[in-house]
Design an enzyme around this catalytic site. Structure first.
Site, PDB file in Angstrom:
ATOM      1  N   HIS A 140       0.882  -1.076  -0.097  1.00  0.00           N
ATOM      2  CA  HIS A 140      -0.061  -0.049  -0.060  1.00  0.00           C
ATOM      3  C   HIS A 140       1.023   1.320   0.119  1.00  0.00           C
ATOM      4  CE1 HIS A 140      -3.105  -2.701   0.983  1.00  0.00           C
ATOM      5  NE2 HIS A 140      -2.602  -2.801   2.111  1.00  0.00           N
TER       6      HIS A 140
ATOM      7  N   GLU B 149      -1.636  -0.221   8.284  1.00  0.00           N
ATOM      8  CA  GLU B 149      -2.566  -1.228   8.769  1.00  0.00           C
ATOM      9  C   GLU B 149      -2.083  -1.928   9.998  1.00  0.00           C
ATOM     10  OE1 GLU B 149      -2.640  -5.025   5.523  1.00  0.00           O
ATOM     11  OE2 GLU B 149      -3.618  -2.985   5.155  1.00  0.00           O
TER      12      GLU B 149
ATOM     13  N   HIS C 239       3.435  -7.342   1.739  1.00  0.00           N
ATOM     14  CA  HIS C 239       2.764  -8.334   2.729  1.00  0.00           C
ATOM     15  C   HIS C 239       1.754  -9.341   2.168  1.00  0.00           C
ATOM     16  CE1 HIS C 239       0.181  -4.702   2.491  1.00  0.00           C
ATOM     17  NE2 HIS C 239      -0.906  -5.599   2.851  1.00  0.00           N
TER      18      HIS C 239
ATOM     19  N   ARG D 108      -1.219  -4.739  -6.277  1.00  0.00           N
ATOM     20  CA  ARG D 108      -0.992  -6.268  -6.362  1.00  0.00           C
ATOM     21  C   ARG D 108       0.454  -6.412  -6.844  1.00  0.00           C
ATOM     22  NH1 ARG D 108      -5.565  -7.459  -8.760  1.00  0.00           N
ATOM     23  NH2 ARG D 108      -6.966  -7.253  -6.692  1.00  0.00           N
TER      24      ARG D 108
END
Length: 311
Positions: free
Chosen positions: A94, A111, A168, A188
């Site tokens: 991200h 996150e 991740h 992605r």
């Protein structure tokens, strides 16, 4: 004025049916995500109680800012999810706020994950085995993913802070509660050459990934200290500029010392009762709510665990 929320469910190619264990009637055989506390336009929650019943959280944030301390932020800053990885997720990254605001029109995405359950030998991908940007780019261009990605075994109760720029992926057989910035931007990197129901592979975002990946991976601290008391246990999981996340285990009761204007709360195990002044609300696994500025004299009783977050 406590706000209880109706979850929003998202179908995912890697999802399953384990969210039923949170007392949900899930709509898909591949239900991957429960958006539990969300004001994001891709899945805002509906309020299920009180004078704002039927409103979405983004509407309440806009129309009643005093409930959140009139923070001045344009958008509700956080998003809480529960994810059921019946199959491994794509390997992704991200962007941070600067990159995402410039190219995606929304905030970036930092996150964190609390592992709710994990199959034996379950693992995640966290970070890369590249020493610099040139080595990273070369390995991505050559598709040397087996060497590039760093794997970590996980067990129930582990915690991972996943800042923007961290490569991740959640592995097969893992359920997590995720607290994140309110963003839906994902790049992605690798998807195991899977195809959807139409036989198409999902889009990859290698050039964007190269621009945002941070190769300086830090080994995460997965088990954090707890403060044990007779009637409850407290654990701070992370505290950053984006969010603070805590775990509370109620053994009998807790007089909640409310120090922030509002809190996001998710019950992840057990059952109990929330008392606010003269009101009381039954709680069970899978309940999600927000304690607002109007909520005072807060008590919890029962035998349950909850994840609490705030800005």
């Amino acid at each position: 004025m406590v706000l209880f929320l109706q979850p929003v469910f998202q179908e995912r190619i890697w999802g399953g049916t384990q969210l039923k264990n949170f007392n949900y009637n899930i709509p898909f055989d591949h239900t991957g995500e429960c958006w539990a506390i969300s004001a994001h336009p891709n899945g805002p929650n509906v309020i299920t109680n009180g004078p704002y019943q039927g409103y979405t959280l983004d509407q309440v944030w806009e129309q009643a800012p005093s409930l959140f301390g009139a923070s001045g932020q344009q958008n509700f800053p956080l998003l809480t999810k529960i994810l059921d990885a019946n199959d491994k997720l794509s390997v992704q990254v991200h962007p941070d706020d600067n990159y995402a605001q410039k190219y995606e029109g929304e905030n970036g995405k930092t996150e964190c994950w609390y592992i709710l359950d994990a199959a034996p030998d379950a693992e995640i991908i966290y970070g890369v085995n590249a020493d610099n940007q040139d080595e990273l780019n070369q390995m991505l261009d050559q598709g040397d993913f087996e060497t590039l990605f760093h794997h970590i075994k996980v067990t129930k109760g582990d915690f991972f802070y996943v800042p923007s720029g961290t490569v991740h992926a959640i592995g097969k057989g893992i359920m997590i509660l995720e607290t994140q910035q309110s963003s839906d931007t994902t790049y992605r990197i690798y998807d195991y050459e899977r195809t959807d129901s139409n036989g198409k592979q999902r889009e990859l975002h290698l050039e964007q990934s190269k621009a945002v990946i941070d190769v300086d991976r830090q080994i995460p601290q997965t088990r954090l200290p707890k403060e044990q008391y007779e009637q409850y246990t407290y654990q701070q999981l992370v505290s950053t500029t984006f969010f603070t996340v805590e775990k509370w285990d109620i053994h009998q009761q807790l007089a909640f010392d409310k120090q922030q204007p509002y809190y996001l709360v998710s019950v992840i195990e057990g059952e109990g009762v929330l008392y606010i002044g003269q009101q009381h609300f039954d709680l069970e696994k899978g309940a999600h709510f927000i304690l607002t500025t109007e909520d005072q004299d807060i008590y919890f009783t029962g035998n349950f665990s909850m994840i609490v977050s705030y800005v």
